[in-house]
Structure formats: C-alpha cells, structure tokens
Design an enzyme around this catalytic site. Structure first.
Site, PDB file in Angstrom:
ATOM      1  N   ARG A 127      -2.483  -2.132  -3.568  1.00  0.00           N
ATOM      2  CA  ARG A 127      -3.687  -1.327  -3.408  1.00  0.00           C
ATOM      3  C   ARG A 127      -3.563  -0.138  -4.366  1.00  0.00           C
ATOM      4  O   ARG A 127      -2.605   0.622  -4.299  1.00  0.00           O
ATOM      5  CB  ARG A 127      -3.790  -0.808  -1.979  1.00  0.00           C
ATOM      6  CG  ARG A 127      -4.974   0.107  -1.825  1.00  0.00           C
ATOM      7  CD  ARG A 127      -4.948   0.837  -0.517  1.00  0.00           C
ATOM      8  NE  ARG A 127      -6.139   1.653  -0.387  1.00  0.00           N
ATOM      9  CZ  ARG A 127      -6.195   2.751   0.337  1.00  0.00           C
ATOM     10  NH1 ARG A 127      -5.148   3.160   1.007  1.00  0.00           N
ATOM     11  NH2 ARG A 127      -7.302   3.432   0.404  1.00  0.00           N
ATOM     12  N   ASN A 150       0.876  -1.165   0.000  1.00  0.00           N
ATOM     13  CA  ASN A 150       0.000   0.000   0.000  1.00  0.00           C
ATOM     14  C   ASN A 150       0.920   1.223   0.000  1.00  0.00           C
ATOM     15  O   ASN A 150       1.459   1.604   1.034  1.00  0.00           O
ATOM     16  CB  ASN A 150      -0.882  -0.043   1.253  1.00  0.00           C
ATOM     17  CG  ASN A 150      -1.865   1.103   1.307  1.00  0.00           C
ATOM     18  OD1 ASN A 150      -1.802   2.028   0.496  1.00  0.00           O
ATOM     19  ND2 ASN A 150      -2.772   1.045   2.266  1.00  0.00           N
ATOM     20  N   GLU A 158      -8.287  -5.000   5.055  1.00  0.00           N
ATOM     21  CA  GLU A 158      -8.096  -4.708   3.635  1.00  0.00           C
ATOM     22  C   GLU A 158      -6.928  -5.488   3.047  1.00  0.00           C
ATOM     23  O   GLU A 158      -6.982  -5.927   1.902  1.00  0.00           O
ATOM     24  CB  GLU A 158      -7.883  -3.192   3.456  1.00  0.00           C
ATOM     25  CG  GLU A 158      -9.186  -2.432   3.642  1.00  0.00           C
ATOM     26  CD  GLU A 158      -9.000  -0.940   3.896  1.00  0.00           C
ATOM     27  OE1 GLU A 158      -8.594  -0.591   5.028  1.00  0.00           O
ATOM     28  OE2 GLU A 158      -9.252  -0.141   2.992  1.00  0.00           O
ATOM     29  N   ARG A 194     -11.585  15.749   6.907  1.00  0.00           N
ATOM     30  CA  ARG A 194     -12.361  16.171   5.731  1.00  0.00           C
ATOM     31  C   ARG A 194     -13.789  16.529   6.112  1.00  0.00           C
ATOM     32  O   ARG A 194     -14.389  15.879   6.974  1.00  0.00           O
ATOM     33  CB  ARG A 194     -12.410  15.048   4.684  1.00  0.00           C
ATOM     34  CG  ARG A 194     -11.076  14.683   4.123  1.00  0.00           C
ATOM     35  CD  ARG A 194     -11.217  13.659   2.993  1.00  0.00           C
ATOM     36  NE  ARG A 194      -9.962  12.978   2.804  1.00  0.00           N
ATOM     37  CZ  ARG A 194      -9.812  11.645   2.840  1.00  0.00           C
ATOM     38  NH1 ARG A 194     -10.848  10.860   3.023  1.00  0.00           N
ATOM     39  NH2 ARG A 194      -8.623  11.119   2.667  1.00  0.00           N
ATOM     40  N   HIS A 235     -12.604   3.047  -0.496  1.00  0.00           N
ATOM     41  CA  HIS A 235     -12.666   2.034   0.576  1.00  0.00           C
ATOM     42  C   HIS A 235     -13.374   0.759   0.089  1.00  0.00           C
ATOM     43  O   HIS A 235     -13.893  -0.013   0.890  1.00  0.00           O
ATOM     44  CB  HIS A 235     -13.450   2.529   1.812  1.00  0.00           C
ATOM     45  CG  HIS A 235     -12.801   3.624   2.583  1.00  0.00           C
ATOM     46  ND1 HIS A 235     -13.542   4.601   3.197  1.00  0.00           N
ATOM     47  CD2 HIS A 235     -11.500   3.876   2.859  1.00  0.00           C
ATOM     48  CE1 HIS A 235     -12.716   5.445   3.827  1.00  0.00           C
ATOM     49  NE2 HIS A 235     -11.473   5.022   3.637  1.00  0.00           N
TER      50      HIS A 235
END
Ligand code: ADP
Length: 430
Positions: free
Chosen positions: A105, A21, A398, A255, A194
C-alpha cells in the site's frame, strides 16, 4: 502464475501474495492465497523502534491461536524479518516458490500512478519525490518496500496507490480555485485517498445491486478513523472529499475535515501558533476527539445515552457534515443508485447511518430500522423496498483489493514476458 521446473513442466502454482501496509511505526501484513482469495495469515507489528514493540500474528489455517511477541523491534527490517519468522513457523515462509508477489500500500502516487505499478528504482524515486505532499506516509512506505526487496529480491514488488482510483476526477473537480502557477509549481490539487477502499466498495455495491459498475452511480462513505466520501459514476471516481492531504472533507476521529483556511492565519496571528502546532491541532486534536475528547463512535454513543451534551454535539456535527456531502454528491452525480457505508463506523454504527440518511426522503433516500439494526459482515441493503435510491453497507477489504490488483498485474506480466524476462516476474527455478 506457474513456476516452471528445470524440465519445463508446471510444478508450483505461485498464487500467494503478501500485502504490506507500512506506517511510520507499524507494519500490517496479510498473506493471501489468490486461488480462492482466502487469507492464510494476518499480523501487525506496532511501536517499531520503541522498547514496547509488539508483534501479533494470527495464522488462519490449521486453527492455531494468535501469537504475541513483546519487546524492542528496532526497525522496519527487523519487523519484517520477525513477521517472516512467524509465517515460516506456520509453514508459510516467504522463501516459498508459492509466493507470487509482494503488494505494498503506497499512500501518495500523485498524478503519475493511475494503476498498480511494478516497483523499479525509477518508481521508488517518484514515490520519494512525492514526500513533500505526503510527509507522514510515503517515507514509511518506501522503507517497507526497501525492506521487502532485501527479503525477496527476486520477486516483483507492486505498489498499489491510495490516490490511483481518484485520478479519473475531472480537472474542474480536482483543481483548487487558487493561482494556477502557484498550484502547479507545488503540485497543489485534490488527490483524494482511501482509493483502494472506494474502488473495492463501489464495485461490490454494483454487485449487490445486480448490475455492472459501469451501470451505476454510487456515493461511497468510508467512515473509519480517517473518513472520506467519493462520488463514483459508472465505475469512475468523479469527486472525493480528501484533498492535497487526508485533512480535508468529513469530520474524522482526530482531523477537522473542511475548515476555512483563514483559521490557520488567524491562529498564527492571534494565538501565535507555529505552522507545526496548527498541523498537530488540525490533524491530531480536532474532529471527534477535539469536539468531545473521544474518537471512538461506540464510546460517543455510550456517552450520549448517558445524557452527555458534548458527545451529542460532536455526533451532530459529524452527521451534519455527512449529510452535506451526500447532498453535494447527489448533485454532482445527477442520478444516484446507491449510498454505501463502509469502514469501522460505516459498517458498525447503525445510529450514524440512520442519522445521516434521516430527512433525505426528497432525495429518494430512506433507511429501514430493522435492516439497519442487523449486524453482519456481508454486503447488505438497509433501505426499504420502496426507496428510489438503495442504501447499503459494504464491508471494505483493502488488503484483498491490494492483493487482487497485485496478482492481476504479475499474472498479466507473466503472460506477456519474453523468456529472458521471466526472472524479474517472480519465476523461481527449483
Ligand atoms: P482506520 O482503518 O481508519 O483506523 P477503522 O475503519 O478500523 O479505522 O475504524 C475505526 C473506528 O470505527 C473506531 O475509531 C470506531 O469509531 C469505529 N467503530 C469500530 N467498531 C465500532 C462499533 N461496533 N460501533 C461503532 N463504531 C465502531
């Protein structure tokens, strides 16, 4: 996968997958054995390119402790080489014939990549073409892939896209109500992110309910530092809260999530802010951090316990947005079998789960205080027996999902490969 020897007998089972990742200044890696879906080692290289780079490596077999390397690691290639050295020191070198593939990823796959994909030059060019819609993420992912290709040019490298799970959304959910020509010219639509987590967690939730994914409708709330919701009907995503970029939707650590787009024109005209300044404001200085100065839910809860009003308001805004999405996605799905919490906040914050579900009895939703208070790394139900809709906590994974998808793909290709094509699929003669 089996690696044939020169005599043709099956000698080495290539069952390991390295998951990478790659971020702009960090690389996270995990080496997994897909025979029993176990982790062999995990690691992180951060602050790449700075004097204060740091590598943390944890071998998970043999009981050795975490090792730390401090000092400048110049670039992603140096980072991956350092990680490879650490793995080799544990007898898990990446030159091993046991390594079946490297799974990457990749954040943005646009509409083209709906499934894990073996990386070719053409695939890389397409990931590059998507840089304008993922300027922070895709360039780092490309560097990670290029570096891994140098390390093991003989291995199949697989891209697993954050957007892929959401490509099943119907057009009326994915398309923004703006001028069609402008939208299409600039590929503006809801892509969602996601996806690997939403796919894994929705499948695990079905398992927890003792049903197949096709039989259930679930709302997944992935609440990490970034946060997103998805509505999954019969195993297929039909709606998600992140959009063209990961800025839209829920209140996140830094965010804003949903906001009237006119706020940006207003800030330009009234406050004289540039587009880049507004970008930083909404992505880095908003959400929980913008509201109360903290983005860690533990710290926010601690401050609330001390009577801090700003922290309390930030919490209420966060939870109110969650409730709106649970209501909206219940309407989208029609019938909901489970609401599932995952990621750092979702897995750990009982107060967030309790507050998000409170008052939703009319929707068939309730949380059992005792079950909600239990701390566990296992998927679990937190709703009382009488509740019509299950509420669950399912820890996301993940990396395991990326490794699983990567391994399934290379196995499938290995099975269908013609003899002459064996090499690019990771078969090494030795
Ligand atoms: P990401 O992968 O998006 O960086 P994570 O899924 O690891 O994020 O979630 C990180 C967030 O989870 C932290 O910012 C914090 O708010 C929250 N978190 C982690 N542990 C706890 C905990 N024990 N209680 C409450 N919140 C927690």
């Amino acid at each position: 996968m089996t690696t044939p020897t020169k005599e043709g007998s099956a000698a080495v089972q290539a069952r390991r997958v390295l998951v990478l990742n790659s971020g702009s200044s960090s690389v996270k890696y995990q080496l997994l054995d897909m025979e029993n879906r176990s982790r062999l080692a995990i690691g992180l290289v951060e602050r790449i390119g700075e004097e204060t780079s740091r590598l943390l490596h944890t071998p998970l077999t043999g009981g050795a402790a975490t090792r730390e390397r401090m000092g400048r690691i110049a670039d992603h290639e140096a980072a991956l080489k350092a990680a490879a050295e650490e793995l080799a020191a544990d007898g898990l070198g990446l030159d091993s014939p046991e390594l079946a593939s490297i799974g990457h990823r990749v954040v943005h796959g646009g509409l083209r990549f709906t499934e894990p994909t073996v990386i070719t030059e053409e695939v890389l060019a397409e990931i590059e073409r998507l840089v304008p819609v993922a300027p922070l993420h895709n360039p780092a992912n490309i560097i990670g892939i290029r570096t891994a290709q140098v390390l093991r040019p003989d291995l199949p490298q697989v891209a697993v896209f954050d957007t892929a799970f959401h490509t099943t959304m119907p057009e009326y959910a994915a398309r923004y109500a703006i001028d069609v020509e402008t939208a299409d010219a600039h590929r503006i639509r809801r892509y969602g992110f996601h996806g690997t987590s939403h796919a894994y967690v929705s499948r695990k939730a079905a398992e927890l309910l003792g049903r197949t994914p096709e039989e259930v409708n679930v709302i997944v709330l992935h609440l990490g530092n970034g946060a997103s919701a998805s509505a999954v009907a019969g195993g297929r995503c039909v709606e998600t809260s992140m959009g063209l970029t990961p800025l839209e939707g829920l209140v996140m650590g830094t965010r804003s999530g949903d906001i009237d787009p006119a706020v940006t024109f207003h800030l330009t005209r009234v406050a004289g802010m540039s587009v880049d300044e507004i970008d930083v404001l909404l992505n880095k200085r908003s959400g929980l951090v913008g509201l109360c100065g903290d983005n860690d839910m533990r710290e926010i809860r601690r401050r609330i316990d001390e009577g801090d009003e700003r922290a309390a308001l930030a919490f209420d805004i966060y939870v109110h947005r969650l409730k709106k999405y649970i209501g909206a996605y219940s309407a989208v799905l029609g019938r909901v079998d489970a609401v599932v919490f995952t990621a750092g906040v979702g897995e750990n914050s009982a107060p967030v789960r309790e507050a998000a579900i409170a008052g939703l009895e009319e929707f068939g939703l309730a949380v059992d205080a005792g079950l909600n208070a239990v701390r566990s790394g296992e998927p679990r139900l937190i709703s009382p027996d009488y509740a019509r809709v299950a509420v669950a906590v399912v820890p996301t994974d993940e990396e395991l999902e990326i490794a699983g998808q990567t391994f399934a793909l290379v196995e499938r290709l290995g099975r269908t490969a013609q003899p002459g094509q064996a090499e690019p699929l990771g078969r090494v003669d030795n």
